[in-house]
Design an enzyme around this catalytic site. Structure first.
Site, short mmCIF file in Angstrom:
data_model
loop_
_atom_site.label_atom_id
_atom_site.label_comp_id
_atom_site.label_asym_id
_atom_site.label_seq_id
_atom_site.Cartn_x
_atom_site.Cartn_y
_atom_site.Cartn_z
N ARG A 79 0.86 -1.18 0.00
CA ARG A 79 0.00 0.00 0.00
C ARG A 79 0.90 1.24 0.00
NH1 ARG A 79 -5.53 -0.68 1.06
NH2 ARG A 79 -6.12 -2.77 1.75
N HIS A 114 -12.46 -2.08 -2.52
CA HIS A 114 -13.47 -1.07 -2.79
C HIS A 114 -13.85 -1.08 -4.27
CE1 HIS A 114 -12.48 0.36 1.18
NE2 HIS A 114 -13.32 1.38 1.09
N ARG A 161 -9.44 6.10 -3.97
CA ARG A 161 -8.53 5.17 -3.30
C ARG A 161 -7.07 5.55 -3.57
NH1 ARG A 161 -10.41 3.31 0.69
NH2 ARG A 161 -9.25 1.35 0.64
N HIS A 167 -4.32 2.72 -2.19
CA HIS A 167 -4.00 1.79 -3.27
C HIS A 167 -3.16 2.46 -4.34
CE1 HIS A 167 -6.44 -1.65 -2.05
NE2 HIS A 167 -7.44 -0.82 -1.80
#
Length: 306
Positions: A79, A114, A161, A167
């Site tokens: 991440r 997501h 995101r 991400h």
């Protein structure tokens, strides 16, 4: 992958720099794309308006979230918020990026849950709406509007995101494509008229399937607690807090174990989560499994009575 990650960091920096004034919008979008929103927001409305679509939303959200968990166990994925510091590639040229309260998620990053769940669940909604509009009006233009909204939603959730450093772009793209494919395929196999026993068996199959995979991967020497799923483990907590601007906002509910804990009750209308999210190993306790079975047998009876 180092070049891909590096490019992703610069994309995130550019996105934050150019759209910082829309911070509240991006934070709202990332919450809208949360897999839990599929049940809390989308499912009740869809079930009220059209029973088949409501069941489809529940079915697709559970399976897509389970598959996302499996993919993350296999692919892992860094991440941005921790990789920027851990890679030591930006010591002299640090990117001008900011963490947010939703940034510090603890699960693996690839693919984006997501994006994947949003792509799968909202396909069910927009395809049903488009079909309804076309059957009532015969207009292909009106029928195309839900798909335009769907495309815009996927783009917005995906960018959100990246904006919050949860991400990398390739993880979002991968999650979105996978989610759309799952939405199309799973929407054709909705168990609309199945009895409670089917949902119980499906729920148990997902649970034990994940447990068997977890045990199998660990036996192969793959530590599924490494890198990401560490927030609940005291001797590894330092990894996340080391790169988190505000350690108190680490999102423990994004742990692999918590995802598995949410999936089983999904088939039971997301009843009380009877599984401890502290560790998947706790799930191997027969007492917990009995508790899960009791929960599965008790709830979702509304599918039979509705």
């Amino acid at each position: 992958m180092e070049a891909v990650y590096t490019h992703g960091v610069w994309v995130a920096e550019a996105l934050q720099t150019e759209t910082r004034r829309y911070e509240d919008f991006w934070l709202f979008a990332t919450h809208l794309g949360d897999p839990k929103a599929a049940f809390l927001l989308v499912f009740p409305l869809a079930f009220y308006l059209h029973r088949r679509s409501g069941v489809a939303v529940l079915w697709v959200s559970a399976l897509s979230e389970w598959l996302n968990l499996v993919f993350k166990w296999i692919l892992f994925g860094q991440r941005p918020y921790w990789w920027i510091g851990e890679s030591q590639l930006f010591v002299k040229n640090a990117p001008k990026v900011e963490q947010f309260q939703s940034s510090c998620e603890t699960g693996p990053g690839s693919p984006s849950g997501h994006a994947m769940v949003t792509g799968a669940v909202w396909w069910v909604v927009v395809s049903a709406l488009a079909s309804f509009l076309h059957s009532r009006t015969g207009s292909k233009v009106l029928a195309a509007i839900p798909y335009l909204f769907y495309t815009l939603l996927l783009v917005v959730v995906g960018l959100s995101r990246i904006f919050i450093l949860a991400h990398f772009p390739h993880q979002v793209i991968g999650g979105t494509i996978t989610g759309v494919i799952l939405g199309v395929l799973l929407n054709r196999t909705v168990p609309e008229s199945r009895h409670l026993q089917f949902f119980l068996c499906s729920s148990m199959a997902l649970l034990f399937g994940a447990l068997l995979m977890y045990a199998g991967l660990e036996n192969l020497g793959i530590d599924l607690s490494c890198v990401a799923c560490v927030a609940g483990v005291n001797h590894r907590r330092h990894f996340l807090t080391k790169w988190t601007a505000q350690p108190m906002v680490i999102v423990v509910t994004s742990m692999c174990e918590q995802t598995l804990a949410e999936i089983t009750p999904t088939f039971n209308a997301r009843g009380p989560t009877c599984i401890s999210h502290r560790s998947v190993k706790v799930l191997l306790n027969p007492g917990h499994l009995c508790s899960v079975s009791s929960c599965c047998s008790a709830v979702l009876s509304f599918f039979q009575t509705s």
